[in-house]
Write a protein that holds these residues in place. Sequence first.
Motif, PDB file in Angstrom:
ATOM      1  N   SER A  31       1.147  -0.965  -0.192  1.00 15.71           N
ATOM      2  CA  SER A  31       0.319   0.133  -0.004  1.00 15.71           C
ATOM      3  C   SER A  31       1.139   1.519   0.049  1.00 15.71           C
ATOM      4  O   SER A  31       1.460   1.283   1.100  1.00 15.71           O
ATOM      5  CB  SER A  31      -0.742  -0.134   1.119  1.00 15.71           C
ATOM      6  N   PRO A  32       0.915   1.808  -1.152  1.00 17.21           N
ATOM      7  CA  PRO A  32      -0.071   2.248  -2.137  1.00 17.21           C
ATOM      8  C   PRO A  32       0.132   1.356  -3.163  1.00 17.21           C
ATOM      9  O   PRO A  32       1.412  -0.390  -2.658  1.00 17.21           O
ATOM     10  CB  PRO A  32       0.410   3.229  -2.785  1.00 17.21           C
ATOM     11  N   ALA A  33      -0.115   0.118  -3.986  1.00 17.43           N
ATOM     12  CA  ALA A  33      -0.463  -0.506  -4.762  1.00 17.43           C
ATOM     13  C   ALA A  33       1.177  -1.028  -5.288  1.00 17.43           C
ATOM     14  O   ALA A  33       1.387  -2.374  -5.202  1.00 17.43           O
ATOM     15  CB  ALA A  33      -0.944  -0.362  -6.346  1.00 17.43           C
ATOM     16  N   ALA A  34       1.444  -0.577  -5.842  1.00 23.09           N
ATOM     17  CA  ALA A  34       3.607  -0.388  -5.990  1.00 23.09           C
ATOM     18  C   ALA A  34       4.104   0.929  -6.003  1.00 23.09           C
ATOM     19  O   ALA A  34       3.938   1.934  -5.908  1.00 23.09           O
ATOM     20  CB  ALA A  34       3.623  -0.607  -8.057  1.00 23.09           C
ATOM     21  N   ALA A  35       5.583   0.916  -5.835  1.00 20.97           N
ATOM     22  CA  ALA A  35       6.150   1.699  -5.324  1.00 20.97           C
ATOM     23  C   ALA A  35       7.536   1.986  -5.701  1.00 20.97           C
ATOM     24  O   ALA A  35       8.065   0.857  -5.588  1.00 20.97           O
ATOM     25  CB  ALA A  35       6.190   2.351  -3.868  1.00 20.97           C
ATOM     26  N   ILE A  36       7.920   2.710  -6.766  1.00 21.79           N
ATOM     27  CA  ILE A  36       9.732   2.955  -6.798  1.00 21.79           C
ATOM     28  C   ILE A  36       9.748   3.686  -5.450  1.00 21.79           C
ATOM     29  O   ILE A  36       9.471   5.280  -4.915  1.00 21.79           O
ATOM     30  CB  ILE A  36       9.733   4.488  -7.815  1.00 21.79           C
ATOM     31  N   ILE A  48      14.845   7.781   3.012  1.00 23.70           N
ATOM     32  CA  ILE A  48      14.101   6.974   1.424  1.00 23.70           C
ATOM     33  C   ILE A  48      12.985   7.790   1.375  1.00 23.70           C
ATOM     34  O   ILE A  48      12.578   8.974   1.703  1.00 23.70           O
ATOM     35  CB  ILE A  48      13.351   6.065   2.604  1.00 23.70           C
ATOM     36  N   GLY A  49      12.803   8.322  -0.494  1.00 25.47           N
ATOM     37  CA  GLY A  49      11.229   8.688  -1.252  1.00 25.47           C
ATOM     38  C   GLY A  49      11.317   7.439  -2.282  1.00 25.47           C
ATOM     39  O   GLY A  49      12.028   6.673  -2.574  1.00 25.47           O
ATOM     40  N   GLU A  50       9.671   7.922  -2.146  1.00 23.00           N
ATOM     41  CA  GLU A  50       8.984   6.757  -2.472  1.00 23.00           C
ATOM     42  C   GLU A  50       7.703   7.263  -3.437  1.00 23.00           C
ATOM     43  O   GLU A  50       7.496   8.865  -2.771  1.00 23.00           O
ATOM     44  CB  GLU A  50       8.413   6.212  -2.003  1.00 23.00           C
ATOM     45  N   VAL A  51       7.693   6.681  -4.618  1.00 15.16           N
ATOM     46  CA  VAL A  51       7.015   6.771  -6.037  1.00 15.16           C
ATOM     47  C   VAL A  51       5.850   6.270  -5.317  1.00 15.16           C
ATOM     48  O   VAL A  51       6.089   5.112  -5.880  1.00 15.16           O
ATOM     49  CB  VAL A  51       7.608   8.181  -6.675  1.00 15.16           C
ATOM     50  N   GLY A  52       4.615   6.499  -5.393  1.00 16.84           N
ATOM     51  CA  GLY A  52       3.671   5.056  -5.566  1.00 16.84           C
ATOM     52  C   GLY A  52       2.347   5.892  -6.441  1.00 16.84           C
ATOM     53  O   GLY A  52       2.410   6.755  -6.451  1.00 16.84           O
ATOM     54  N   PHE A  53       2.147   4.259  -6.978  1.00 17.36           N
ATOM     55  CA  PHE A  53       1.511   4.430  -7.697  1.00 17.36           C
ATOM     56  C   PHE A  53       0.498   3.203  -8.237  1.00 17.36           C
ATOM     57  O   PHE A  53       0.525   2.316  -7.395  1.00 17.36           O
ATOM     58  CB  PHE A  53       1.859   4.846  -9.492  1.00 17.36           C
ATOM     59  N   SER A  54      -0.958   3.714  -8.906  1.00 18.63           N
ATOM     60  CA  SER A  54      -1.625   2.467  -9.637  1.00 18.63           C
ATOM     61  C   SER A  54      -1.953   2.237 -10.586  1.00 18.63           C
ATOM     62  O   SER A  54      -2.321   3.405 -11.224  1.00 18.63           O
ATOM     63  CB  SER A  54      -2.866   2.515  -7.832  1.00 18.63           C
ATOM     64  N   PHE A  55      -2.183   1.154 -11.165  1.00 15.45           N
ATOM     65  CA  PHE A  55      -2.180   1.019 -12.464  1.00 15.45           C
ATOM     66  C   PHE A  55      -4.113   1.106 -12.590  1.00 15.45           C
ATOM     67  O   PHE A  55      -4.571   1.206 -14.079  1.00 15.45           O
ATOM     68  CB  PHE A  55      -2.389  -0.082 -13.314  1.00 15.45           C
ATOM     69  N   VAL A 133       1.871  -0.622   4.667  1.00 13.41           N
ATOM     70  CA  VAL A 133       2.684  -2.353   4.686  1.00 13.41           C
ATOM     71  C   VAL A 133       2.891  -1.811   3.625  1.00 13.41           C
ATOM     72  O   VAL A 133       2.305  -2.323   2.059  1.00 13.41           O
ATOM     73  CB  VAL A 133       1.366  -2.953   5.791  1.00 13.41           C
ATOM     74  N   ALA A 134       4.203  -2.533   3.676  1.00 11.50           N
ATOM     75  CA  ALA A 134       5.138  -3.394   1.939  1.00 11.50           C
ATOM     76  C   ALA A 134       5.679  -3.717   1.967  1.00 11.50           C
ATOM     77  O   ALA A 134       7.037  -3.876   3.593  1.00 11.50           O
ATOM     78  CB  ALA A 134       5.208  -1.466   1.215  1.00 11.50           C
ATOM     79  N   VAL A 135       6.123  -4.814   1.375  1.00  7.77           N
ATOM     80  CA  VAL A 135       7.508  -5.147   0.732  1.00  7.77           C
ATOM     81  C   VAL A 135       7.964  -5.321   0.178  1.00  7.77           C
ATOM     82  O   VAL A 135       7.760  -4.985  -1.143  1.00  7.77           O
ATOM     83  CB  VAL A 135       7.471  -6.934   1.136  1.00  7.77           C
ATOM     84  N   GLY A 136       9.664  -5.097  -0.811  1.00  2.00           N
ATOM     85  CA  GLY A 136      10.005  -4.365  -1.554  1.00  2.00           C
ATOM     86  C   GLY A 136      11.600  -5.464  -1.931  1.00  2.00           C
ATOM     87  O   GLY A 136      12.361  -5.336  -0.888  1.00  2.00           O
ATOM     88  N   LEU A 137      12.504  -4.361  -2.378  1.00  2.00           N
ATOM     89  CA  LEU A 137      13.696  -4.919  -3.177  1.00  2.00           C
ATOM     90  C   LEU A 137      14.743  -3.886  -3.493  1.00  2.00           C
ATOM     91  O   LEU A 137      13.935  -3.219  -4.448  1.00  2.00           O
ATOM     92  CB  LEU A 137      13.798  -6.130  -4.110  1.00  2.00           C
ATOM     93  N   ARG A 138      15.284  -3.225  -3.731  1.00  2.00           N
ATOM     94  CA  ARG A 138      15.951  -2.098  -3.617  1.00  2.00           C
ATOM     95  C   ARG A 138      17.814  -2.885  -3.995  1.00  2.00           C
ATOM     96  O   ARG A 138      18.309  -3.416  -3.211  1.00  2.00           O
ATOM     97  CB  ARG A 138      16.358  -1.101  -2.647  1.00  2.00           C
ATOM     98  N   TYR A 139      18.463  -2.137  -5.529  1.00  2.00           N
ATOM     99  CA  TYR A 139      19.064  -2.872  -5.513  1.00  2.00           C
ATOM    100  C   TYR A 139      20.145  -1.918  -4.918  1.00  2.00           C
ATOM    101  O   TYR A 139      20.410  -0.624  -5.188  1.00  2.00           O
ATOM    102  CB  TYR A 139      19.221  -2.096  -7.053  1.00  2.00           C
ATOM    103  N   LEU A 140      21.671  -2.305  -4.762  1.00  7.03           N
ATOM    104  CA  LEU A 140      22.627  -1.552  -3.608  1.00  7.03           C
ATOM    105  C   LEU A 140      23.879  -0.774  -5.134  1.00  7.03           C
ATOM    106  O   LEU A 140      23.922  -1.788  -5.550  1.00  7.03           O
ATOM    107  CB  LEU A 140      23.280  -2.496  -3.032  1.00  7.03           C
ATOM    108  N   LEU A 141      23.463   0.833  -5.019  1.00  9.90           N
ATOM    109  CA  LEU A 141      24.369   1.133  -5.956  1.00  9.90           C
ATOM    110  C   LEU A 141      25.963   0.939  -5.546  1.00  9.90           C
ATOM    111  O   LEU A 141      26.018   1.148  -3.998  1.00  9.90           O
ATOM    112  CB  LEU A 141      23.822   2.271  -6.128  1.00  9.90           C
TER     113      LEU A 141
END
Length: 143
Positions: A31-36, A48-55, A133-141
């Motif tokens: 929640s939101p449906a998906a986020a970057i 942490i910065g997030e942009v959430g959106f829903s299709f 509530v969210a679960v995610g994966l980030r690539y380490l630069l």
Amino acid sequence: MKLLLALAALLTVPALYAQTHVESIGGQVGSPAAAISLRGQLSGIQSIGEVGFSFEDDFVDLAGFAFTLGAIDGSPMRYYVGPGGTVRLDSGTVRAGLLAAAGLMFETGQFEVFVQAAPVIYLVPETNADLRVAVGLRYLLGR
């Protein structure tokens, strides 16, 4: 179109600050449906910065928070907690509020896996509450 708007917003925000150092980039579902999601340092402060959106629904959501990162004794996991804010464009209505985020994360190779929860209190245009509530994966630069 919403995905392009979300990408543009997420990539524009760090560019506004000369001292931004992005440490990881990825995505999350919940929640939101998906986020970057971007994790890094803004003027020396972990954030942490997030942009959430829903299709399906018509909204784009910007959220950001500063946090304290700590270790859990005897565990590869780390925790983070911190205050932040959110602005959401929802079917033409702008909503703004405060949030408090808490999460757990651990690194595995080039990735960090995380789970987080953030209660939100919207103050504009009316007062109401939400729980993200969210679960995610980030690539380490830079590794």
